[in-house]
Design a protein around this motif. Structure first.
Motif, PDB file in Angstrom:
ATOM      1  N   SER A  81      -5.682 -51.717 -79.315  1.00 15.89           N
ATOM      2  CA  SER A  81      -5.571 -50.395 -79.938  1.00 15.89           C
ATOM      3  C   SER A  81      -6.949 -49.852 -80.297  1.00 15.89           C
ATOM      4  CB  SER A  81      -4.710 -50.491 -81.202  1.00 15.89           C
ATOM      5  OG  SER A  81      -5.319 -51.380 -82.142  1.00 15.89           O
ATOM      6  N   LYS A  82      -6.987 -48.567 -80.558  1.00 18.05           N
ATOM      7  CA  LYS A  82      -8.260 -47.924 -80.902  1.00 18.05           C
ATOM      8  C   LYS A  82      -8.801 -48.467 -82.219  1.00 18.05           C
ATOM      9  CE  LYS A  82     -10.387 -43.363 -81.474  1.00 18.05           C
ATOM     10  NZ  LYS A  82     -11.091 -43.739 -82.709  1.00 18.05           N
ATOM     11  N   GLU A  83      -7.911 -48.754 -83.173  1.00 17.49           N
ATOM     12  CA  GLU A  83      -8.362 -49.306 -84.451  1.00 17.49           C
ATOM     13  C   GLU A  83      -9.026 -50.671 -84.272  1.00 17.49           C
ATOM     14  OE1 GLU A  83      -5.448 -48.106 -83.836  1.00 17.49           O
ATOM     15  OE2 GLU A  83      -5.351 -46.255 -85.049  1.00 17.49           O
ATOM     16  N   ALA A  84      -8.444 -51.504 -83.387  1.00 16.53           N
ATOM     17  CA  ALA A  84      -9.037 -52.822 -83.144  1.00 16.53           C
ATOM     18  C   ALA A  84     -10.400 -52.699 -82.475  1.00 16.53           C
ATOM     19  CB  ALA A  84      -8.096 -53.658 -82.276  1.00 16.53           C
ATOM     20  N   VAL A  85     -10.528 -51.767 -81.539  1.00 15.91           N
ATOM     21  CA  VAL A  85     -11.821 -51.565 -80.871  1.00 15.91           C
ATOM     22  C   VAL A  85     -12.867 -51.067 -81.859  1.00 15.91           C
ATOM     23  CG1 VAL A  85     -13.010 -50.246 -79.083  1.00 15.91           C
ATOM     24  CG2 VAL A  85     -10.751 -51.177 -78.629  1.00 15.91           C
ATOM     25  N   ASP A  86     -12.487 -50.110 -82.696  1.00 17.71           N
ATOM     26  CA  ASP A  86     -13.431 -49.596 -83.701  1.00 17.71           C
ATOM     27  C   ASP A  86     -13.850 -50.694 -84.675  1.00 17.71           C
ATOM     28  OD1 ASP A  86     -13.198 -47.155 -82.505  1.00 17.71           O
ATOM     29  OD2 ASP A  86     -11.720 -46.383 -83.925  1.00 17.71           O
ATOM     30  N   LYS A  87     -12.903 -51.546 -85.047  1.00 11.69           N
ATOM     31  CA  LYS A  87     -13.228 -52.642 -85.958  1.00 11.69           C
ATOM     32  C   LYS A  87     -14.204 -53.622 -85.322  1.00 11.69           C
ATOM     33  CE  LYS A  87     -10.888 -55.877 -89.046  1.00 11.69           C
ATOM     34  NZ  LYS A  87      -9.569 -56.422 -89.460  1.00 11.69           N
ATOM     35  N   LEU A  88     -14.000 -53.921 -84.040  1.00 11.55           N
ATOM     36  CA  LEU A  88     -14.914 -54.815 -83.329  1.00 11.55           C
ATOM     37  C   LEU A  88     -16.302 -54.204 -83.222  1.00 11.55           C
ATOM     38  CD1 LEU A  88     -15.467 -57.357 -81.649  1.00 11.55           C
ATOM     39  CD2 LEU A  88     -14.621 -56.114 -79.642  1.00 11.55           C
ATOM     40  N   VAL A  89     -16.370 -52.914 -82.905  1.00 12.57           N
ATOM     41  CA  VAL A  89     -17.666 -52.245 -82.792  1.00 12.57           C
ATOM     42  C   VAL A  89     -18.393 -52.232 -84.138  1.00 12.57           C
ATOM     43  CG1 VAL A  89     -18.768 -50.029 -82.328  1.00 12.57           C
ATOM     44  CG2 VAL A  89     -16.979 -50.854 -80.817  1.00 12.57           C
ATOM     45  N   ASP A  90     -17.659 -51.949 -85.206  1.00 13.07           N
ATOM     46  CA  ASP A  90     -18.280 -51.963 -86.542  1.00 13.07           C
ATOM     47  C   ASP A  90     -18.810 -53.347 -86.892  1.00 13.07           C
ATOM     48  OD1 ASP A  90     -17.660 -49.314 -86.787  1.00 13.07           O
ATOM     49  OD2 ASP A  90     -15.797 -49.660 -87.902  1.00 13.07           O
ATOM     50  N   ASP A  91     -18.059 -54.387 -86.542  1.00  9.17           N
ATOM     51  CA  ASP A  91     -18.502 -55.750 -86.840  1.00  9.17           C
ATOM     52  C   ASP A  91     -19.764 -56.101 -86.048  1.00  9.17           C
ATOM     53  OD1 ASP A  91     -17.948 -58.376 -88.131  1.00  9.17           O
ATOM     54  OD2 ASP A  91     -17.802 -59.027 -86.049  1.00  9.17           O
ATOM     55  N   LEU A  92     -19.809 -55.705 -84.768  1.00  9.02           N
ATOM     56  CA  LEU A  92     -21.006 -55.973 -83.962  1.00  9.02           C
ATOM     57  C   LEU A  92     -22.214 -55.203 -84.483  1.00  9.02           C
ATOM     58  CD1 LEU A  92     -19.459 -55.930 -80.369  1.00  9.02           C
ATOM     59  CD2 LEU A  92     -20.164 -57.906 -81.701  1.00  9.02           C
ATOM     60  N   GLU A  93     -22.011 -53.935 -84.855  1.00 10.04           N
ATOM     61  CA  GLU A  93     -23.125 -53.154 -85.397  1.00 10.04           C
ATOM     62  C   GLU A  93     -23.611 -53.718 -86.725  1.00 10.04           C
ATOM     63  OE1 GLU A  93     -21.725 -49.189 -85.657  1.00 10.04           O
ATOM     64  OE2 GLU A  93     -21.983 -48.768 -83.500  1.00 10.04           O
ATOM     65  N   LYS A  94     -22.693 -54.191 -87.541  1.00  8.40           N
ATOM     66  CA  LYS A  94     -23.088 -54.798 -88.815  1.00  8.40           C
ATOM     67  C   LYS A  94     -23.915 -56.055 -88.591  1.00  8.40           C
ATOM     68  CE  LYS A  94     -21.134 -56.359 -93.204  1.00  8.40           C
ATOM     69  NZ  LYS A  94     -19.877 -56.563 -93.970  1.00  8.40           N
ATOM     70  N   GLY A  95     -23.504 -56.895 -87.636  1.00 10.59           N
ATOM     71  CA  GLY A  95     -24.288 -58.081 -87.325  1.00 10.59           C
ATOM     72  C   GLY A  95     -25.664 -57.750 -86.780  1.00 10.59           C
ATOM     73  N   GLU A  96     -25.729 -56.701 -85.940  1.00  9.77           N
ATOM     74  CA  GLU A  96     -27.030 -56.301 -85.400  1.00  9.77           C
ATOM     75  C   GLU A  96     -27.946 -55.785 -86.496  1.00  9.77           C
ATOM     76  OE1 GLU A  96     -29.890 -55.846 -82.499  1.00  9.77           O
ATOM     77  OE2 GLU A  96     -27.937 -56.838 -82.428  1.00  9.77           O
ATOM     78  N   ARG A  97     -27.387 -55.021 -87.429  1.00 10.55           N
ATOM     79  CA  ARG A  97     -28.218 -54.547 -88.546  1.00 10.55           C
ATOM     80  C   ARG A  97     -28.716 -55.704 -89.398  1.00 10.55           C
ATOM     81  NH1 ARG A  97     -24.184 -50.437 -88.806  1.00 10.55           N
ATOM     82  NH2 ARG A  97     -23.101 -51.585 -90.449  1.00 10.55           N
ATOM     83  N   ALA A  98     -27.856 -56.708 -89.611  1.00 10.37           N
ATOM     84  CA  ALA A  98     -28.287 -57.880 -90.388  1.00 10.37           C
ATOM     85  C   ALA A  98     -29.403 -58.634 -89.671  1.00 10.37           C
ATOM     86  CB  ALA A  98     -27.093 -58.792 -90.640  1.00 10.37           C
ATOM     87  N   ARG A  99     -29.294 -58.772 -88.346  1.00  7.60           N
ATOM     88  CA  ARG A  99     -30.341 -59.467 -87.592  1.00  7.60           C
ATOM     89  C   ARG A  99     -31.651 -58.705 -87.634  1.00  7.60           C
ATOM     90  NH1 ARG A  99     -25.914 -60.831 -84.274  1.00  7.60           N
ATOM     91  NH2 ARG A  99     -26.163 -58.936 -83.039  1.00  7.60           N
ATOM     92  N   LEU A 100     -31.581 -57.380 -87.484  1.00 11.00           N
ATOM     93  CA  LEU A 100     -32.807 -56.581 -87.540  1.00 11.00           C
ATOM     94  C   LEU A 100     -33.444 -56.639 -88.922  1.00 11.00           C
ATOM     95  CD1 LEU A 100     -31.694 -53.425 -85.507  1.00 11.00           C
ATOM     96  CD2 LEU A 100     -33.196 -55.281 -84.755  1.00 11.00           C
ATOM     97  N   LYS A 101     -32.619 -56.626 -89.953  1.00 13.67           N
ATOM     98  CA  LYS A 101     -33.151 -56.720 -91.317  1.00 13.67           C
ATOM     99  C   LYS A 101     -33.820 -58.065 -91.558  1.00 13.67           C
ATOM    100  CE  LYS A 101     -31.735 -56.137 -96.137  1.00 13.67           C
ATOM    101  NZ  LYS A 101     -30.589 -55.865 -97.040  1.00 13.67           N
ATOM    102  N   ALA A 102     -33.186 -59.149 -91.091  1.00 15.41           N
ATOM    103  CA  ALA A 102     -33.793 -60.471 -91.253  1.00 15.41           C
ATOM    104  C   ALA A 102     -35.076 -60.588 -90.444  1.00 15.41           C
ATOM    105  CB  ALA A 102     -32.795 -61.552 -90.829  1.00 15.41           C
ATOM    106  N   ARG A 103     -35.090 -59.993 -89.249  1.00 19.82           N
ATOM    107  CA  ARG A 103     -36.306 -60.036 -88.432  1.00 19.82           C
ATOM    108  C   ARG A 103     -37.435 -59.268 -89.097  1.00 19.82           C
ATOM    109  NH1 ARG A 103     -35.488 -57.941 -82.487  1.00 19.82           N
ATOM    110  NH2 ARG A 103     -34.005 -59.679 -82.569  1.00 19.82           N
ATOM    111  N   ALA A 104     -37.106 -58.086 -89.663  1.00 22.25           N
ATOM    112  CA  ALA A 104     -38.148 -57.323 -90.362  1.00 22.25           C
ATOM    113  C   ALA A 104     -38.664 -58.073 -91.579  1.00 22.25           C
ATOM    114  CB  ALA A 104     -37.591 -55.957 -90.773  1.00 22.25           C
ATOM    115  N   ALA A 105     -37.756 -58.752 -92.297  1.00 25.94           N
ATOM    116  CA  ALA A 105     -38.199 -59.526 -93.460  1.00 25.94           C
ATOM    117  C   ALA A 105     -39.101 -60.679 -93.039  1.00 25.94           C
ATOM    118  CB  ALA A 105     -36.983 -60.048 -94.222  1.00 25.94           C
TER     119      ALA A 105
END
Length: 307
Positions: free
Chosen positions: A237-261
């Protein structure tokens, strides 16, 4: 020399050349309406071409000045509206900033007030904790003790132990972040899959004497779908796809933040004696244990006075 009489006759006198005055009715008409010379006319003179062009240019200049004045008035009105809008925007921004600061200050003051009141009550009454616990039930007290023990375990488990423990902590955190699962939808999908596998012969449908119906596979598992090859016919479903995309983007932001730190921490201003973060940590550990013995030797090498 004598003049000939013919020459005198050829030059007639003034009287002979003038025509005689008219007589009769013509003379009466000419006497009654004498001609009026142009210089004696008393009426308004007709406008000339120069006067017409002058008046036209004057009216055109007046219209141009009026149009320019109108444009200047409109321009000033637009400037005034722009300035008022800018001031209003700045005022709203300041109010929003002040509001957030006021809310933060109020929360800090309320927290400080609660702590101070708690300390005062505890100082005045030695049995304050025991009396306060009278308001809680046994279940609430046990739940509170469990939460405190869990917080202590999580606090102690923050340090790196091994990669398996780190993976377990990450998995548990991701499971907690998944949120609530729609159990009804899960049961409906599981029932559809069980029915399809019964029809295809992968599962056997069994009915008990009490009327209960369940499925069983070759390994004896009850109501458990058999693992099948992926057929690429599932459409989430569209909700499941959006949830997966949000989770991947959140992980990418966490990785970029840790890399910058890590990049900020790496730039400590000293000599770079490492090639990556792990090598830096290893060098720091060596420095903690052996710098006391190698400082003099290193300084001698840097001065060039080493033997």
């Amino acid at each position: 020399m004598a003049k000939s009489p013919n020459s005198e006759d050829a030059k007639p006198t003034m009287k002979e050349t003038q025509s005689p005055p008219p007589s009769g009715p013509e003379a009466t008409a000419s006497d009654a309406k004498p001609a009026i010379p142009a210089s004696t006319d008393t009426s308004t003179p007709a406008p000339t071409t120069t006067d017409i062009s002058t008046s036209t240019s004057a009216s055109a200049s007046t219209d141009a000045k009026a149009a320019l004045a109108a444009r200047m008035a409109r321009f000033k009105a637009l400037q005034t509206a722009k300035e008022s809008g800018r001031k209003a925007t700045e005022r709203e921004v300041r109010d929003a900033e002040d509001r957030s600061q006021r809310l933060a200050q109020l929360s800090k003051l309320s927290a400080a007030n609660e702590k101070a009141s708690y300390k005062l009550l505890k100082a005045d009454d030695p049995d304050f904790e025991r009396k306060r616990n009278w308001d809680y039930t046994v279940e609430e007290s046990e739940s509170w003790d469990k939460r405190q023990a869990k917080k202590a375990r999580n606090r102690d488990g923050n340090a790196f132990a091994d990669y398996r423990g780190e993976a377990s902590k990450v998995y548990k955190r991701q499971v907690r972040q998944l949120g609530s699962v729609d159990l009804e939808e899960y049961a409906a999908r599981k029932g559809e899959r069980l029915q399809q596998q019964v029809q295809s012969g992968l599962l056997q449908l069994v009915e008990t004497d009490d009327g209960d119906v369940f499925t069983i596979d070759k390994q004896g598992r009850i109501n458990t779908p058999v693992e099948e090859g992926y057929t690429h016919d599932h459409k989430p479903s569209k909700e499941a796809v959006d949830k997966l995309v949000d989770d991947l983007e959140k992980g990418e932001r966490a990785r970029l933040k840790a890399r910058a730190a890590r990049g900020v921490n790496d730039d400590d201003g000293g000599d770079v004696t490492y090639i990556n973060q792990k090598n830096k940590q290893f060098n720091e550990k060596l420095a903690r244990f052996y710098n006391r013995y190698t400082t003099e030797i290193r300084e001698s090498f840097e001065r060039g006075t080493a033997i």
